[in-house]
Structure formats: C-alpha cells, structure tokens
Design a protein around this motif. Structure first.
Motif, PDB file in Angstrom:
ATOM      1  N   THR A  33       0.759  -1.105   0.115  1.00  0.00           N
ATOM      2  CA  THR A  33      -0.014   0.030   0.105  1.00  0.00           C
ATOM      3  C   THR A  33       0.876   1.409   0.076  1.00  0.00           C
ATOM      4  OG1 THR A  33      -1.773  -1.244   1.424  1.00  0.00           O
ATOM      5  CG2 THR A  33      -1.873   1.284   1.213  1.00  0.00           C
ATOM      6  N   GLY A  35       1.177   5.472  -0.753  1.00  0.00           N
ATOM      7  CA  GLY A  35       0.408   6.763  -0.867  1.00  0.00           C
ATOM      8  C   GLY A  35       1.216   7.891  -0.252  1.00  0.00           C
ATOM      9  N   TRP A  36       0.426   9.163  -0.228  1.00  0.00           N
ATOM     10  CA  TRP A  36       0.766  10.467   0.255  1.00  0.00           C
ATOM     11  C   TRP A  36       0.073  10.699   1.448  1.00  0.00           C
ATOM     12  CZ3 TRP A  36       4.942  12.365  -2.571  1.00  0.00           C
ATOM     13  CH2 TRP A  36       5.332  11.898  -3.573  1.00  0.00           C
ATOM     14  N   PHE A  47      -3.655  12.203   6.254  1.00  0.00           N
ATOM     15  CA  PHE A  47      -3.740  11.260   4.856  1.00  0.00           C
ATOM     16  C   PHE A  47      -4.268  12.371   3.728  1.00  0.00           C
ATOM     17  CE2 PHE A  47      -6.839   9.533   2.163  1.00  0.00           C
ATOM     18  CZ  PHE A  47      -6.146   8.274   1.758  1.00  0.00           C
ATOM     19  N   VAL A  50      -3.849   7.592  -1.620  1.00  0.00           N
ATOM     20  CA  VAL A  50      -3.192   6.150  -1.350  1.00  0.00           C
ATOM     21  C   VAL A  50      -3.900   5.164  -2.360  1.00  0.00           C
ATOM     22  CG1 VAL A  50      -4.771   5.507   0.330  1.00  0.00           C
ATOM     23  CG2 VAL A  50      -2.545   4.531   0.242  1.00  0.00           C
ATOM     24  N   ARG A  52      -3.374   0.624  -3.666  1.00  0.00           N
ATOM     25  CA  ARG A  52      -2.818  -0.397  -3.227  1.00  0.00           C
ATOM     26  C   ARG A  52      -2.207  -1.381  -4.668  1.00  0.00           C
ATOM     27  NH1 ARG A  52      -8.038  -1.289  -1.632  1.00  0.00           N
ATOM     28  NH2 ARG A  52      -8.406  -1.289   0.546  1.00  0.00           N
ATOM     29  N   CYS A  96       5.749  10.747   1.149  1.00  0.00           N
ATOM     30  CA  CYS A  96       5.518   9.304   0.745  1.00  0.00           C
ATOM     31  C   CYS A  96       5.452   8.366   1.494  1.00  0.00           C
ATOM     32  CB  CYS A  96       6.422   9.043  -0.616  1.00  0.00           C
ATOM     33  SG  CYS A  96       6.130   7.486  -1.458  1.00  0.00           S
ATOM     34  N   LEU A 108      -6.303   2.581   5.821  1.00  0.00           N
ATOM     35  CA  LEU A 108      -5.606   3.540   4.821  1.00  0.00           C
ATOM     36  C   LEU A 108      -5.356   4.811   5.854  1.00  0.00           C
ATOM     37  CD1 LEU A 108      -7.666   2.625   1.681  1.00  0.00           C
ATOM     38  CD2 LEU A 108      -5.325   1.817   2.280  1.00  0.00           C
ATOM     39  N   GLU A 111      -1.532   6.859   9.639  1.00  0.00           N
ATOM     40  CA  GLU A 111      -0.165   6.845   9.405  1.00  0.00           C
ATOM     41  C   GLU A 111       0.575   5.658  10.108  1.00  0.00           C
ATOM     42  OE1 GLU A 111       0.321  10.852  11.971  1.00  0.00           O
ATOM     43  OE2 GLU A 111       2.049  10.234  11.030  1.00  0.00           O
ATOM     44  N   TYR A 114       1.685   2.500   8.463  1.00  0.00           N
ATOM     45  CA  TYR A 114       2.634   2.585   7.380  1.00  0.00           C
ATOM     46  C   TYR A 114       4.081   2.509   7.843  1.00  0.00           C
ATOM     47  CZ  TYR A 114      -1.078   3.895   4.430  1.00  0.00           C
ATOM     48  OH  TYR A 114      -2.343   3.944   3.660  1.00  0.00           O
TER      49      TYR A 114
END
Length: 127
Positions: A33, A35-36, A47, A50, A52, A96, A108, A111, A114
């Motif tokens: 996964t 994203g930014w 967020f 994002v 996948r 990123c 998702l 944070e 990640y």
C-alpha cells in the motif's frame, strides 16, 4: 528494507499545478500500500491519497478530491501525485508512505499503519 525517494515539490501560485513523484526501492513486493500524507506547519500529519499495488481504486482525502490524482508506474515502482487547482491550504511537506501489505480500507487513513516514509518534499502555494 524499503527506501522512498520523493521529488517534484516547489513553489507555485494558487491555481497552479505540480506533480510529485515517489520511487520505491528495495523489497517492496507486489501487494503493498503506497500513498501520500502531508503536514502543514504546526499541524498533524494527515492522509492525502493512497492506492494498493495489487489493485482497487484510489482513495482520497475529502480536501483534495477532484483536484489531486494518484497514479503509478508499476515497472518503475513509482507513484505520482498530480496536484491541480492548488490552494494556499495545500501548502505542506508531502511525505510518501509505504506499507508492505494490502491494507484494508479502514486502515488506509492511519499513518501508524505505514512502515516506510520518505524524507518529504515541500509544496508551497502562494501569490
């Protein structure tokens, strides 16, 4: 180990556009996964967008829907964030982020889910 390298930040006037890039290297697998997130001065990281790697549609924060588009080049292990109609409120350091698993939708936005982060790239929107 995964390394993320962001680029594309800069200074633009309101209404302008930028495209951010993030290249991932290392043991990224094929089900991650990516994203930014972004962090404005004095504010918490939030967020932004994002997707996948294994498929499924992208997900966006309400604040950027209709203006930002996340995409990827699988062969290059690179994700992009096309930012249009930029507003001063978009000014932030953009990070990123990558997690080496397919996160469910409910995870998702957090944070903490990640594992890997880039150093960030500054985006400034002002006249």
């Amino acid at each position: 180990q995964v390394q993320l390298e962001e680029s594309g930040g800069g200074w633009v006037q309101p209404g302008g556009s930028l495209r951010l890039s993030c290249r991932a290297s290392g043991r990224t697998g094929s089900s991650g996964t990516m994203g930014w997130f972004r962090q404005a001065p004095g504010q918490e990281r939030e967020f932004t967008a994002v997707f996948r790697w294994s498929g499924g549609g992208p997900h966006y924060a309400d604040s950027v829907k209709g203006r930002f588009t996340i995409s990827r080049d699988t062969a290059k292990n690179t994700v992009y964030l096309q930012m249009n109609s930029l507003k001063p409120e978009d000014t932030a350091v953009y990070y990123c982020a990558f997690e080496n698993s397919r996160l469910i939708v409910s995870r998702l936005w957090d944070e903490e889910n990640y594992t890997y982060w880039g150093q960030g790239t500054q985006v400034t929107v002002s006249s």
